[in-house]
Design an enzyme around this catalytic site. Structure first.
Site, mmCIF file in Angstrom:
data_model
loop_
_atom_site.group_PDB
_atom_site.id
_atom_site.type_symbol
_atom_site.label_atom_id
_atom_site.label_comp_id
_atom_site.label_asym_id
_atom_site.label_seq_id
_atom_site.Cartn_x
_atom_site.Cartn_y
_atom_site.Cartn_z
ATOM 1 N N GLU A 140 -73.193 23.173 57.828
ATOM 2 C CA GLU A 140 -73.270 22.398 56.546
ATOM 3 C C GLU A 140 -72.850 20.359 56.700
ATOM 4 O OE1 GLU A 140 -70.109 25.249 54.739
ATOM 5 O OE2 GLU A 140 -72.178 26.449 53.801
ATOM 6 N N GLU A 231 -76.917 30.845 55.283
ATOM 7 C CA GLU A 231 -76.316 32.145 55.272
ATOM 8 C C GLU A 231 -75.912 31.903 53.756
ATOM 9 O OE1 GLU A 231 -72.121 30.330 56.235
ATOM 10 O OE2 GLU A 231 -72.962 28.933 57.891
HETATM 11 C C1 IPT Z 1 -69.616 28.365 55.330
HETATM 12 C C2 IPT Z 1 -69.790 28.158 56.837
HETATM 13 O O1 IPT Z 1 -71.246 26.963 56.846
HETATM 14 C C3 IPT Z 1 -69.362 29.538 57.568
HETATM 15 O O2 IPT Z 1 -68.813 28.602 58.646
HETATM 16 C C4 IPT Z 1 -68.179 29.944 57.510
HETATM 17 O O3 IPT Z 1 -67.046 28.965 57.694
HETATM 18 C C5 IPT Z 1 -68.788 30.236 55.806
HETATM 19 O O4 IPT Z 1 -68.992 29.456 54.852
HETATM 20 C C6 IPT Z 1 -67.405 31.033 55.245
HETATM 21 O O5 IPT Z 1 -67.252 32.897 55.646
HETATM 22 S S1 IPT Z 1 -69.070 27.411 54.215
HETATM 23 C C7 IPT Z 1 -69.132 26.898 52.531
HETATM 24 C C8 IPT Z 1 -68.188 28.346 52.170
HETATM 25 C C9 IPT Z 1 -68.318 25.586 52.207
#
Ligand code: IPT
Length: 946
Positions: A140, A231
């Site tokens: 990110e 993700e």
């Molecule tokens: C995203 C991250 O890439 C991951 O590492 C983890 O923190 C996840 O969120 C939440 O569990 S960040 C995104 C929600 C802005």
């Protein structure tokens, strides 16, 4: 289709358990697993990169390959992940430079790690016979600490460093939203958490939460690539004082999966990773201050490795996509004008997603316009097909869509030699077995559905559907095109034979949940990746593998109850059938499948009653006693450090510049009294939910017991009586370090947020002279002692510095005492006991330690150590976690276990634990195992401990 589940190997220190989780993901119909790798755990001391113990990545890669899953490796350097420092090492907090930029001092800092971890990943690439197919750079890299902006030089440098380490597979990145950051990677992609993280209100969905605009961004940013979501929300994290993970699992439950995942398929997503699929545990100091010990995440697989209903829902979807090659070359056609389209009902949105290469198959994804609506909508579809536009259902009636539901209707969908002209019920899977096409369709119980089949020409006969099993009544009609349409309502299971070459299973959803699609291994080192010769089996809590030899079909898996199997397999491959090596007594059904029933072997086990064990207790706060020497403590003598946060002390009084980054931190201020001082004021920073206690010499002067929203606390604590002018005294502070903060934004200094004393003064005595400030955290700091359990397992409690939490420590001279008896003064007590477990092989009986809330002197904190591994941080008055799963392999299921508990009472009256029990979370018979215990080195005298 890369259909992937996120798992963090570092959140499960039992290497031999990875395979269990990976097999469960494989059985869900997934093709890949995505992993983060934690720099801070691998390089806790600058230049000392270690793959020891649970940090060895090879067992995970090997297990993934054995399970038949490709790997997406995400080594950072930054990972976020609700972990300490977002994966950055503790020493980073005092290393100059703007981190996550091309700043030379940062680049020099990360390069050795990327080289080392890159080489390990490179050796496991598919080009080297390993499972790794994609490697993610950064995480990110989407937000930037003003005035900084995206650093293209850093991105280019990082790509070069990955390539130099030997990475040849495509490099990816996950933008936090499709915002066009770091597009120089090979396959750009994005993240999406459309339902947010409010696990306290799990039934509240935002009405416009389904993000349809992603497709436009994909078309703009990288239309030539797969639409990749690295993700996609598979649960939610939960913080101190939060709602608990069951709420998160409801927020992201089966209904969420149906609506939100299917909308993502409507946008032809062909790299799709679910974060998390198995969350695991923030054991030791793995968490950042925003989360507690459990990282269950409300995911499809619980922290105890138990399957939630949402696992079974995702299994239906993944299996469908796995047999739908036309999907891979599809594109949505009507993004932005989906409302009312194809249905005429403006309460519905329908995306038309067509195979633009095969030019035949269409997918029509229907959902509620207002995603949060509970209203039931009825609709008819007007769809273009290969035989012209059709009004569906053709045989009368209408379709229904419940609130919070979504469906994929197919058109001209090939299933062997059969084509589904259309189907309103959804496809679970299909296969051609012994020359017959087998198609499994499902719908919600009681819903009306219609499917039309185009069959291979059989001269002289018109197609006819005959119910061969089950109770559904079928309405049928040969359409003008020659296709046979059948209309039915789904209840339980009905089997329909259509001509000699097609068998259709009509299932309701919960029956569909029971089906598994297994593939006997093919040959060679990628044998488990085969997708040929599917064997379809109904029954069982979990089926893991099928293999065939000499006509015997051997099925393995897990049962939590009596299973009634139904097996759809080639006759020559299923002359006999076994389950977990026991022969099944099969019967042939009239329509050619095999059925058998099998009891689950679930032996009773005896668990120890923890409170009846012999416990021994010792004081773990000798630091306040007059004879205690802090000679070996670190002197806080730094006048400055690289950090933009504010502090007002003459010397640096936060712990990281001195090498302490986790657990409890203790401070001692030696001072000479003026005789005027009446108290001590301090501003202390520990991270969310932290606490501190303070003593003047051996007198308790006060505490901050902590609350969920506070990460710092400024307070004054009065001295019990005036001090004699010229006399020497010591202020001792015991505090929590709740973990290094993340640094979500590039160039941010957030992870440098200090942990310690930001300011202090003596009340009424500005001239009081502190002659020395000293501190300690874990023994050795960055040169930590326990290389097996790693750098975050131990904190700075006296007991931890001495290794009292380890098995084999001789506590026989300690007094008797139990955590449920507790202490009547503020301070820290440490308790030890041992117990045996004798749990047979062939079962999976996950266990958890369970606290009940204590109302007597409620402000206290306890840590649990199981065979030396810190597996629980309980805060009685903040919660929410009371149940602490500890996996087999940390717990020795056949032998002796050492349990230790620290109890830190922040109330003046001390504290005691109300109750602590060891409880079973589930009972299943399993084919998995035996499990090798994680190494648990025993206590040895620590010569320099203090
Ligand atoms: C995203 C991250 O890439 C991951 O590492 C983890 O923190 C996840 O969120 C939440 O569990 S960040 C995104 C929600 C802005």
């Amino acid at each position: 289709m890369v259909f992937s589940g996120e798992v963090h190997p570092f959140r499960n220190p039992v290497q031999s358990l990875h395979f269990d989780v990976l097999q469960k993901i494989k059985s869900m119909g997934f093709s890949a697993v995505s992993i983060y790798i934690h720099w801070g755990l691998l390089e806790p001391e600058r230049g000392e990169i270690s793959f020891e113990g649970f940090r060895d990545l090879q067992p995970f890669f090997d297990a993934a390959k054995k399970a038949g899953l490709y790997v997406i490796a995400r080594p950072g350097p930054y990972i976020n992940a609700e972990t300490a420092g977002g994966g950055l090492p503790g020493w980073g907090t005092y290393t100059p430079g703007l981190w996550r930029t091309a700043n030379a001092s940062y680049v020099e800092a990360y390069q050795p790690y990327i080289k080392a971890v890159g080489e390990v990943i490179a050796n496991n690439q598919i080009t080297h016979g390993g499972p790794v197919i994609l490697v993610q750079a950064e995480n990110e890299y989407s937000g930037f600490w003003p005035p900084y902006t995206e650093d293209f030089e850093y991105e280019a440098q990082l790509l070069k460093d990955f390539r130099n380490a030997g990475i040849v597979v495509p490099i990816t990145t996950n933008d936090a939203w499709p915002g066009g950051h770091f597009t120089s990677v090979d396959i750009y992609g994005y993240d999406s958490y459309p339902n947010g993280f409010d696990c306290a209100h799990p039934y509240v969905w935002s009405p416009d939460a389904v993000p349809e605009y992603f497709w436009g961004s994909h078309e703009q940013l990288n239309p030539e690539d797969p639409n990749a979501v690295y993700e996609f929300q598979g649960g939610g994290f939960d913080g101190w004082g939060g709602a608990g993970y069951e709420g998160c699992s409801v927020l992201t439950g089966p209904e969420f999966e149906r609506v939100f995942y299917k909308n993502q398929y409507a946008m032809s997503t062909t790299i799709f990773n679910i974060y998390m699929t198995f969350g695991g545990t923030n054991w030791g100091g793995i968490s950042h201050p925003g989360v507690y010990t459990s990282y269950d995440y409300g995911a499809a697989i619980t922290e105890s490795r138990v399957l939630r209903e949402k696992y079974y829902e995702t299994k239906l979807q993944a299996n469908f996509l796995a047999v739908s090659p036309a999907y891979l070359t599809s594109k949505p056609q009507n993004i932005g004008s989906t409302q009312g389209s194809f249905t005429g009902n403006s309460a519905l949105k329908t995306t038309q997603t067509l195979d633009v290469v095969g030019n035949k198959t269409g997918f029509y994804i229907v959902r509620q316009t207002d995603a949060s609506s509970f209203a039931v909508q009825s609709y008819n579809l007007t769809l273009p097909t290969s035989v012209g536009a059709l009004q569906i259902p053709v045989l009368g009636g209408s379709l229904t869509l419940s609130g919070k539901d979504s469906k994929i209707h197919v058109v001209d969908y090939a299933a062997g030699s059969t084509t589904l002209l259309y189907s309103t019920s959804e496809i679970l899977t299909w296969a051609t077995i012994d020359g017959q096409d087998i198609i499994l369709l499902y719908g919600n119980q009681g819903e009306l559905h219609e499917t039309a089949f185009i069959l291979p020409q059989t001269p002289g006969s018109s197609p006819f559907a005959r119910v061969v099993s089950g109770t559904a009544t079928i309405k049928q009609q040969v359409l003008p095109s020659g296709a046979l349409a059948i209309q039915y309502t789904a209840t339980d299971q009905t089997v329909v034979q259509i001509g000699p070459k097609l068998k259709v299973f009509i299932l309701d959803r919960s029956t569909a949940y029971q089906y598994w699609v297994l593939h006997p291994p093919t040959v060679g080192s990628f044998a488990s990746f085969g997708t040929e010769n599917p064997i379809i089996v109904k029954g069982g809590y979990l089926l893991r593998t099928a293999s065939v030899s000499d006509g015997n079909l051997a099925i393995t898996g897990d049962l939590n109850d009596t299973a009634t199997f139904e097996i759809i397999a080639p006759a020559a491959s299923s002359r006999t059938v076994s389950f977990n090596s026991e022969k099944l007594n099969t019967k042939k059904t009239s329509y050619g499948t095999l059925t058998a029933s099998r009891n689950a072997h679930l032996p009773d086990v005896d668990l120890p009653k923890l409170n009846s064990l012999t416990w021994r207790a010792a004081d773990s706060l000798p630091e306040i006693l007059p004879n205690y020497s802090d000679e070996k403590w670190t002197v806080a003598d730094l006048e400055t450090t690289f950090n933009e946060w504010n502090w007002t002390t003459p010397l640096i009084l936060f712990s990281s510049p001195y090498g302490y980054h986790t657990g409890n931190i203790l401070w001692r201020a030696h001072f000479t009294a003026t005789g005027m001082e009446t108290g001590f004021s301090a501003n202390i920073s520990g991270g969310l939910a932290f606490a501190y206690s303070m003593w003047l010499d051996d007198s308790f002067i006060g505490a901050w017991t902590g609350d969920a929203p506070s990460d710092t606390h400024n307070d004054t604590h009065n001295f019990p009586s005036p001090l004699v002018s010229g006399s020497s005294h010591i202020i001792t502070i015991l505090m929590d370090h709740m973990g290094i903060e993340q640094s979500w934004a590039g160039a941010s200094d957030w992870f440098r947020m200090p942990r310690g004393v930001l300011g202090y003064s003596f009340v009424n005595s500005p001239d009081t002279n502190v002659t020395a400030w000293k501190l300690t955290g874990n023994l050795g700091g960055e040169s930590y002692v326990d290389h097996v359990r790693g750098p975050l397992n131990e904190g700075g409690l006296y007991a931890e510095r001495q290794g009292w939490h380890l098995p084999g420590f001789d506590d026989s001279k300690w007094a008797l005492g139990k955590p449920t008896e507790g202490i009547s003064n503020p301070g820290v007590a440490f308790y030890r006991t041992t117990f045996d477990l004798n749990i047979p092989h062939g079962v999976d009986y996950p266990l958890a330690f369970v606290f009940t809330n204590s109302t007597t002197n409620p402000h206290f904190r306890a840590k649990l150590y199981v065979n030396g591994y810190q597996f629980g941080r309980y805060i009685n008055h903040i919660g929410p976690q009371k149940v602490f799963p500890v996996p087999q392999g940390i717990l020795r299921y056949n032998g002796q276990n050492t349990l230790a508990v620290s109890l830190w009472a922040t109330d003046a009256g001390g504290a005691k634990i109300n109750s602590l029990n060891l409880e079973l979370r589930q009972k299943v018979e399993t084919s998995f195992g035996p499990i090798d215990n994680a190494p648990a080195p025993t206590w040895r005298q620590r010569p320099n401990a203090f």
